[in-house]
Design an enzyme around this catalytic site. Structure first.
Site, PDB file in Angstrom:
ATOM      1  N   HIS A   1       0.838  -1.202   0.000  1.00 36.53           N
ATOM      2  CA  HIS A   1       0.000   0.000   0.000  1.00 36.53           C
ATOM      3  C   HIS A   1       0.873   1.252   0.000  1.00 36.53           C
ATOM      4  O   HIS A   1       2.090   1.157   0.174  1.00 36.53           O
ATOM      5  CB  HIS A   1      -0.883   0.007   1.252  1.00 36.53           C
TER       6      HIS A   1
ATOM      7  N   HIS B   1       5.612   6.918  -1.402  1.00 35.34           N
ATOM      8  CA  HIS B   1       6.354   5.696  -1.743  1.00 35.34           C
ATOM      9  C   HIS B   1       5.566   4.474  -1.297  1.00 35.34           C
ATOM     10  O   HIS B   1       4.731   4.550  -0.398  1.00 35.34           O
ATOM     11  CB  HIS B   1       7.730   5.695  -1.079  1.00 35.34           C
TER      12      HIS B   1
HETATM   13  P1  ATP Z   1       5.096  -3.716  11.594  1.00 42.71           P
HETATM   14  O1  ATP Z   1       5.049  -2.462  12.444  1.00 42.71           O
HETATM   15  O2  ATP Z   1       4.407  -4.881  12.213  1.00 42.71           O
HETATM   16  O3  ATP Z   1       6.457  -4.012  11.069  1.00 42.71           O
HETATM   17  P2  ATP Z   1       3.919  -2.056   9.583  1.00 42.71           P
HETATM   18  O4  ATP Z   1       4.912  -0.993   9.942  1.00 42.71           O
HETATM   19  O5  ATP Z   1       3.702  -2.352   8.133  1.00 42.71           O
HETATM   20  O6  ATP Z   1       4.240  -3.434  10.270  1.00 42.71           O
HETATM   21  P3  ATP Z   1       2.090  -0.467  11.069  1.00 42.71           P
HETATM   22  O7  ATP Z   1       3.187  -0.168  12.051  1.00 42.71           O
HETATM   23  O8  ATP Z   1       0.725  -0.692  11.595  1.00 42.71           O
HETATM   24  O9  ATP Z   1       2.492  -1.711  10.190  1.00 42.71           O
HETATM   25  O10 ATP Z   1       2.056   0.733  10.034  1.00 42.71           O
HETATM   26  C1  ATP Z   1       1.042   0.903   9.076  1.00 42.71           C
HETATM   27  C2  ATP Z   1       1.528   1.855   8.016  1.00 42.71           C
HETATM   28  O11 ATP Z   1       1.849   3.119   8.585  1.00 42.71           O
HETATM   29  C3  ATP Z   1       2.806   1.398   7.316  1.00 42.71           C
HETATM   30  O12 ATP Z   1       2.786   1.875   5.981  1.00 42.71           O
HETATM   31  C4  ATP Z   1       3.908   2.108   8.077  1.00 42.71           C
HETATM   32  O13 ATP Z   1       5.050   2.314   7.279  1.00 42.71           O
HETATM   33  C5  ATP Z   1       3.238   3.422   8.414  1.00 42.71           C
HETATM   34  N1  ATP Z   1       3.753   3.936   9.676  1.00 42.71           N
HETATM   35  C6  ATP Z   1       3.907   3.259  10.829  1.00 42.71           C
HETATM   36  N2  ATP Z   1       4.390   4.031  11.809  1.00 42.71           N
HETATM   37  C7  ATP Z   1       4.569   5.258  11.270  1.00 42.71           C
HETATM   38  C8  ATP Z   1       5.036   6.511  11.764  1.00 42.71           C
HETATM   39  N3  ATP Z   1       5.422   6.676  13.024  1.00 42.71           N
HETATM   40  N4  ATP Z   1       5.074   7.551  10.898  1.00 42.71           N
HETATM   41  C9  ATP Z   1       4.687   7.400   9.627  1.00 42.71           C
HETATM   42  N5  ATP Z   1       4.216   6.256   9.104  1.00 42.71           N
HETATM   43  C10 ATP Z   1       4.162   5.192   9.891  1.00 42.71           C
END
Ligand code: ATP
Ligand code: MG
Length: 191
Positions: free
Chosen positions: A55, A138
């Protein structure tokens, strides 16, 4: 000293039990293609994002409660007055420090910048602090990739974008699972 009255407001008292973010979601066909591109370039290196998880994040809300979600949904409904657009994914790259391997457009289409701007403005009004670094559209294709990528241009993959998704992230021991909980079709203002 008295407590800040905000600290006991309904907003802070309710359970913040939903991990949410706004994203653009590719079709299953495009996701499979992106997954294959990552496989071709990385071989066995890093950890590929499974196709169903691919996504483009617009705004990460974190763990929120029902009233914040409601406000965020209003912000989404107000932000989608943009034209449907084509996002040309034609560049592959890697940010070696966070280990993110990504696909991205070379130019961010104006409706996407506008959508991100409007959404952040609406979310700010809900009390959200948007990221202060400039928005870099991205699609993360793999993690734990720590080298520079030699051939950054790919055959352009066109992505027809016509809706904004609110996504709930469910965290499991073996990684995240994402659920689109609501979506809004873009509705440009009548000419
Ligand atoms: P995991 O944390 O289990 O490795 P993930 O990062 O894909 O998996 P989430 O942490 O729930 O899952 O994040 C969901 C989306 O939001 C992802 O696209 C992630 O890159 C983005 N994201 C997560 N934390 C942040 C943040 N602090 N700032 C910006 N984007 C974020
Ligand atoms: Mg994460």
């Amino acid at each position: 000293m008295t407590m800040n009255p905000d600290a006991s407001s309904a907003l802070t008292r309710e359970t913040k039990n939903q991990r949410l973010f706004f994203a653009l979601w590719p079709s299953p066909g495009l996701s499979r293609e992106l997954y294959r591109v990552a496989g071709r370039m990385l071989k066995r290196e890093g950890r590929r994002v499974p196709p169903e998880n691919i996504h483009l994040t617009l705004a990460f809300l974190g763990s929120v409660g029902a009233s914040f979600r409601q406000c965020a949904e209003q912000a989404a409904a107000a932000a989608i007055r943009v034209e449907p657009f084509t996002l040309m994914l034609e560049q592959i790259g890697c940010w070696p420090k966070p280990g993110i391997f990504w696909a991205a457009p070379r130019h961010t289409p104006e409706p996407l910048s506008e959508l991100a701007r409007q959404l952040n403005a609406g979310l700010s009004a809900c009390g959200y602090t948007p990221e202060n670094r400039p928005y870099a559209a991205h699609v993360t294709l793999a993690r734990q990739v720590r080298r520079a990528i030699k051939n950054p241009v790919i055959e352009p993959l066109p992505w027809e974008v016509r809706r904004l998704c609110l996504v709930q992230s469910h965290t499991h021991a073996d990684g995240a699972r994402y659920e689109i909980v609501r979506s809004w079709e873009f509705t440009p203002p009548a000419p």
